[in-house]
Design a protein around this motif. Structure first.
Motif, PDB file in Angstrom:
ATOM      1  N   LYS A 154      29.737  67.506  -9.187  1.00 42.45           N
ATOM      2  CA  LYS A 154      30.007  66.126  -8.806  1.00 42.45           C
ATOM      3  C   LYS A 154      29.180  65.095  -9.571  1.00 42.45           C
ATOM      4  CE  LYS A 154      31.589  67.168  -4.122  1.00 42.45           C
ATOM      5  NZ  LYS A 154      31.416  66.891  -2.670  1.00 42.45           N
ATOM      6  N   SER A 155      28.053  65.504 -10.108  1.00 42.35           N
ATOM      7  CA  SER A 155      27.168  64.541 -10.766  1.00 42.35           C
ATOM      8  C   SER A 155      27.658  64.226 -12.182  1.00 42.35           C
ATOM      9  CB  SER A 155      25.749  65.096 -10.840  1.00 42.35           C
ATOM     10  OG  SER A 155      24.911  64.196 -11.552  1.00 42.35           O
ATOM     11  N   THR A 156      27.541  62.963 -12.566  1.00 36.40           N
ATOM     12  CA  THR A 156      27.873  62.540 -13.933  1.00 36.40           C
ATOM     13  C   THR A 156      26.622  62.416 -14.801  1.00 36.40           C
ATOM     14  OG1 THR A 156      27.725  60.209 -13.295  1.00 36.40           O
ATOM     15  CG2 THR A 156      29.900  61.268 -13.120  1.00 36.40           C
TER      16      THR A 156
ATOM     17  N   THR B 201      21.563  62.848 -22.771  1.00 39.55           N
ATOM     18  CA  THR B 201      21.908  61.451 -23.045  1.00 39.55           C
ATOM     19  C   THR B 201      20.860  60.512 -22.467  1.00 39.55           C
ATOM     20  OG1 THR B 201      24.259  62.001 -23.040  1.00 39.55           O
ATOM     21  CG2 THR B 201      23.668  59.674 -22.787  1.00 39.55           C
ATOM     22  N   GLU B 202      20.413  60.821 -21.256  1.00 35.14           N
ATOM     23  CA  GLU B 202      19.411  59.969 -20.606  1.00 35.14           C
ATOM     24  C   GLU B 202      18.095  59.987 -21.380  1.00 35.14           C
ATOM     25  OE1 GLU B 202      17.669  57.438 -17.731  1.00 35.14           O
ATOM     26  OE2 GLU B 202      19.753  57.912 -18.265  1.00 35.14           O
TER      27      GLU B 202
END
Length: 323
Positions: free
Chosen positions: A309-311, A316-317
């Motif tokens: 469920k997590s995007t 990337t972060e």
């Protein structure tokens, strides 16, 4: 080190503020810390930087250093700086005239010393050449001595009385030492009259104990600041939490902001090493996110559900934060 200027070591002007001195110290300490810099000379530079910071960050010690220079530890507390400066100038001028007189070879004895144009050798050297009928050296004060005093971070933080045993030319001797709270690596503790013996009734020298902090499994000390790892569960780091952190002064509660990643340092002001003469250091709790080595069935299900469920994309972060 003895001939180097503390301001030069930190790379700051003599008018530098306390904040400028602290910034310079932190930068140089990070660059030269033996755990980070493997250069053979880094450890010695780190010790020099720490000693310079210990003196210049302490208002009283800095005042004495500015007044007396490298002799500031040996000059008695009640000596007036102007009187000391004038005495040093007279000694330098006298030594220069003495060399000139010796080169000219005027008169007898020591190149004309003591004549109307020369210098009173006894006055210049404080009676060194008199005594014993004017032929001997006379009473000679004992030499100052140095020894290392290894302390744990906790003992350095608390201070107090310690009994230590040192080996010397005359065998082992035991000393009761009053350690001030918050001593730092490289700081010297003076034991008056405990150094080398003087001759012919002269006073003994002093013993200087150079503090060395033993490596600690939990704390990393930089001057008066302390770094400690703060271990977090993934949900504590993501949601925020109040977690306990061990410090040399006892347990402290740290409020962890939501969205904390590994490596983030949270500052606990004034919880570093104490400073009897000024501002104490700070403690920095560095986040270390820990995950379970073995998941229960329910934990695995919840992590798998979160992954679906997590995007959030960690790579990337990380790139975004480094920009």
């Amino acid at each position: 080190m003895a001939d180097r200027d503390f301001y030069e070591i930190l790379g700051v002007p003599r008018t530098a503020s306390r904040e400028e001195i602290q910034r310079a110290y932190r930068r140089l300490a990070r660059e030269n810390h033996p755990d980070v810099n493997k250069d053979p000379g880094a450890e010695e530079r780190f010790k020099d930087v720490s000693e310079a910071y210990d003196v210049l960050s302490d208002p009283d010690l800095r005042k004495r250093y500015d007044a007396f220079g490298p002799d500031f530890r040996r000059v008695p507390e009640d000596v007036d700086p102007e009187t000391w400066t004038r005495a040093q100038a007279r000694a330098r001028a006298g030594a220069g005239q003495a060399r000139a007189g010796a080169g000219a070879g005027r008169g007898g004895g020591f190149g004309g010393f003591g004549g109307p144009e020369g210098i009173d050798i006894e006055d210049l050297f404080g009676g060194m050449f008199t005594g014993r009928g004017g032929r001997g050296w006379g009473p000679i004060p004992g030499a100052d001595q140095e020894a290392e005093l290894v302390l744990s971070v906790e003992d350095a933080y608390r201070g107090g009385r310690h009994s230590i045993t040192l080996a010397g030319p005359e065998g082992q001797r035991q000393y009761d030492v009053n350690i001030p709270p918050g001593v730092t690596d490289g700081q010297r503790i003076r034991l008056a009259g405990q150094g080398g013996r003087g001759s012919d009734g002269a006073s003994p020298g002093d013993l200087y104990l150079v503090v060395r902090l033993a490596p600690h499994p939990r704390y990393r000390v930089h001057g008066r600041d302390i770094d400690v790892d703060m271990r977090l569960a993934p949900w504590e780091a993501a949601l925020g939490a109040s977690v306990p952190v061990d410090t040399p002064g006892g347990e402290a509660k740290v409020k962890v902001p939501p969205g904390t990643s590994s490596g983030r340092r949270l500052r606990l002001k004034g919880r570093g090493m104490p400073n009897p003469h000024g501002k104490p250091g700070d403690l920095y709790a560095e986040a270390k996110i820990m995950v379970p080595r073995h998941l229960t069935g329910e934990e695995r299900r919840l992590f798998e559900e979160l992954a679906k469920k997590s995007t959030f994309d960690a790579r990337t972060e990380a790139d975004r934060r480094n920009q």
